[in-house]
Design a protein around this motif. Structure first.
Motif, PDB file in Angstrom:
ATOM      1  N   LEU A  81       0.703  -1.287  -0.004  1.00  0.00           N
ATOM      2  CA  LEU A  81      -0.259   0.032  -0.261  1.00  0.00           C
ATOM      3  C   LEU A  81       0.936   1.111  -0.075  1.00  0.00           C
ATOM      4  O   LEU A  81       0.944   2.091  -0.714  1.00  0.00           O
ATOM      5  N   GLY A  82       2.553   0.772   0.477  1.00  0.00           N
ATOM      6  CA  GLY A  82       3.019   2.146   0.469  1.00  0.00           C
ATOM      7  C   GLY A  82       3.122   2.762  -1.048  1.00  0.00           C
ATOM      8  O   GLY A  82       3.598   3.650  -1.233  1.00  0.00           O
ATOM      9  N   GLN A  83       3.558   2.245  -1.745  1.00  0.00           N
ATOM     10  CA  GLN A  83       3.904   1.749  -2.593  1.00  0.00           C
ATOM     11  C   GLN A  83       3.200   2.861  -3.682  1.00  0.00           C
ATOM     12  O   GLN A  83       3.084   3.445  -5.015  1.00  0.00           O
ATOM     13  N   PHE A  84       1.398   2.339  -3.892  1.00  0.00           N
ATOM     14  CA  PHE A  84       1.104   2.942  -4.109  1.00  0.00           C
ATOM     15  C   PHE A  84       0.424   4.149  -4.098  1.00  0.00           C
ATOM     16  O   PHE A  84       0.329   5.303  -4.626  1.00  0.00           O
ATOM     17  N   ALA A  85       0.393   4.758  -2.887  1.00  0.00           N
ATOM     18  CA  ALA A  85       0.206   6.077  -1.501  1.00  0.00           C
ATOM     19  C   ALA A  85       1.117   7.080  -2.532  1.00  0.00           C
ATOM     20  O   ALA A  85       0.840   8.108  -2.538  1.00  0.00           O
TER      21      ALA A  85
END
Length: 551
Positions: free
Chosen positions: A59-63
């Protein structure tokens, strides 16, 4: 071996302070022999929950990709803030792009399970709770980036809803109350304890000289904090005994009949007893409070409830009277994340008792919050806990770190999606196997029953010596052996660290063992070491009586 005078000089220390000396002795002993240093005095599990973590890091990469959408300067390493509109549709397309067919034998993965977990968790939450998709995805992405203060400061909107539902399973699976709780996510169970003690004092709900009851044995800070000059509380013990499988009897509960007892503090399931309240014990306490002490304030710390299938917290039976505390740390193997939550029913006796204060006291208490609310008397107890956690003046920057709240959300969602409770069964199985190894190593029989969580255990030498060898041996040991001899002999002679049970208001001749933090085979070794120490005591008894050495 250290002498009785030394033991007497340190007997009032917290077991968590004594453990430093035990570790030193155990390490020295292990280095001088072929023994392995074994520290079973820690409660930190040696496993972790992987699925929610995989989803979190992906999720951090998408954020980050979302943050670059609003502004991006790659050379300087600067991005903007994740936008809200269209966030869910972009998330869906981004997740679809992460799913690949290749496998990587080096890492034992097939496709991208993290992407599937994350996508399923988001979809599950939207459908289960009726979340507006863009709003929910934006809360996740903006929060995991950590670019804003917590808003609302008490709990993020979606996280509170998810965590509330998770708590109804974790703490009230066997008895879900038909009430709504307000939640305050905090920095682990440690912070929850500090904030609650402080708030009860500031609201004049507990004052210096007041009396509280503790359900003992109990986690040591509950014994130590009330006696600090900060609080100056008197303690009476509602003591559960091993003979009763650490359940409260009628006589135990009668401790609460004294109107001077303002509050009851519980750890359920117990630390170190590992026993959850059974139906009889729970019913006994609930009836007593409803019929004789409806004014009693209760704090229940239910960190280990997830290790008992169908666990019932007192907050499910007496929601108006109870402040609930839960920590994610033990179940998910995330002590370093510092994830805890305080729960207070929206209809509760704490607000009621604050309103019932004499006018002069109400004015004093209300003045504390006049800078944060135009009508400070109307500030709810849960929001006073939030404000007091930041000394009121910093209430505008209160709240748990947003990335921590996202981790909390994902832990809760992944657990709720586990319909078969495979994770829960696996965690319990790990601890139960280690318990069985210890009991077998000790050479005793033990059936703790369905309310035992297997996370900790009390090795009560007095109980076992009485059961197998009789009262004469027990009397001799109590007259001639200092209780601290048990953990110190384990450390010095066997390289093993256990905490002294007396520090938890457990029986004096006992030690607490954690089944969470060592490999399975270590517990067989610990069991044999305890058996060896007990054998030594019996042999000393026999020698003192001029009897043949048979142990």
């Amino acid at each position: 071996m250290l002498d009785r005078d030394y033991f007497n000089s340190i007997s009032d220390l917290s077991p968590f302070e004594i453990k430093d000396e035990l570790i030193k002795l155990a390490r020295i002993g292990a280095e001088k022999s072929t023994r392995t240093f074994l520290n079973a005095g820690r409660g930190n599990p040696n496993w972790i929950a992987t699925k929610a973590r995989e989803a979190f890091f992906l999720l951090g990469q998408f954020a980050l990709s979302e943050a670059r959408r609003s502004y991006s300067d790659p050379k300087a390493g600067i991005a903007g803030m994740p936008p809200r509109d269209g966030a869910h549709e972009r998330f869906t397309r981004w997740i679809r792009a992460q799913v690949v067919e290749e496998t990587d034998d080096d890492f034992d993965i097939e496709g991208t399970p993290a992407a599937n977990t994350l996508a399923d968790a988001v979809d599950f939450a939207i459908k289960r709770f009726g979340f507006e998709p863009d709003a929910f995805v934006h809360e996740l992405t903006d929060s995991i980036i950590g670019d804003n203060y917590p808003v609302p400061d008490r709990a993020l909107h979606h996280n509170e809803i998810v965590t509330h539902e998770y708590l109804m399973w974790a703490m009230c699976a066997g008895r879900r109350p038909d009430v709504k709780f307000d939640l305050y996510p905090v920095e682990g169970g440690t912070a929850a304890m500090c904030y609650i003690f402080k708030a009860l004092k500031n609201q004049r709900l507990l004052n210096a000289g007041d009396t509280i009851a503790l359900g003992t044995p109990i986690f040591t800070p509950y014994l130590e904090m009330p006696e600090l000059e900060d609080y100056g509380l008197h303690i009476v013990r509602m003591s559960a005994e091993q003979e009763d499988k650490f359940q409260f009897t009628d006589e135990d509960v009668e401790t609460l009949a004294d109107p001077k007892v303002k509050a009851l503090f519980l750890v359920n399931p117990g630390n170190p007893s590992a026993a959850a309240m059974d139906a009889d014990s729970m019913g006994r306490l609930v009836r007593f409070v409803n019929e004789r002490r409806p004014d009693l304030m209760i704090l229940t710390d239910d960190v280990y409830g997830t290790f008992v299938p169908g666990f019932e917290s007192i907050m499910g039976h007496l929601p108006r009277n109870t402040i609930g505390v839960y920590s994610f740390s033990k179940y998910f193997g995330c002590t370093g994340w510092r994830l805890g939550v305080i729960a207070v029913a929206q209809d509760n006796i704490f607000d009621e008792r604050i309103r019932a204060h004499p006018e002069e006291m109400q004015q004093v208490v209300a003045n504390r919050y006049k800078a944060m609310a135009p009508k400070p008397r109307e500030v709810k107890f849960i929001d006073r806990i939030v404000a007091d956690s930041r000394d009121v003046a910093l209430n505008h920057t209160a709240g748990l770190s947003l990335p921590q709240q996202v981790m909390m959300t994902l832990f809760g969602l992944v657990e709720m999606m586990d319909d078969d409770k495979a994770y829960q069964r696996a965690c319990i199985a790990i601890c139960e196997k280690r318990f069985r190894n210890l009991v077998e190593g000790m050479g005793v029989e033990s059936d703790p029953g369905p309310y035992f969580d297997y996370y900790y255990g009390i090795i009560d030498l007095e109980f076992w010596l009485r059961k197998y060898l009789g009262e004469d041996v027990v009397s001799w040991v109590k007259e001639n052996i200092h209780p601290l001899d048990i953990p110190f002999r384990l450390a010095e002679d066997h390289g093993i660290v256990l905490l002294n049970g007396s520090g938890f208001a457990a029986p004096n001749w006992s030690a607490r063992v954690s089944f969470a933090n060592l490999n399975d085979e270590a517990y067989s070794e610990i069991g044999r070491a305890v058996r060896s120490i007990a054998r030594g005591y019996v042999q000393a008894y026999q020698a003192s009586k001029g009897e043949p050495i048979t142990a």
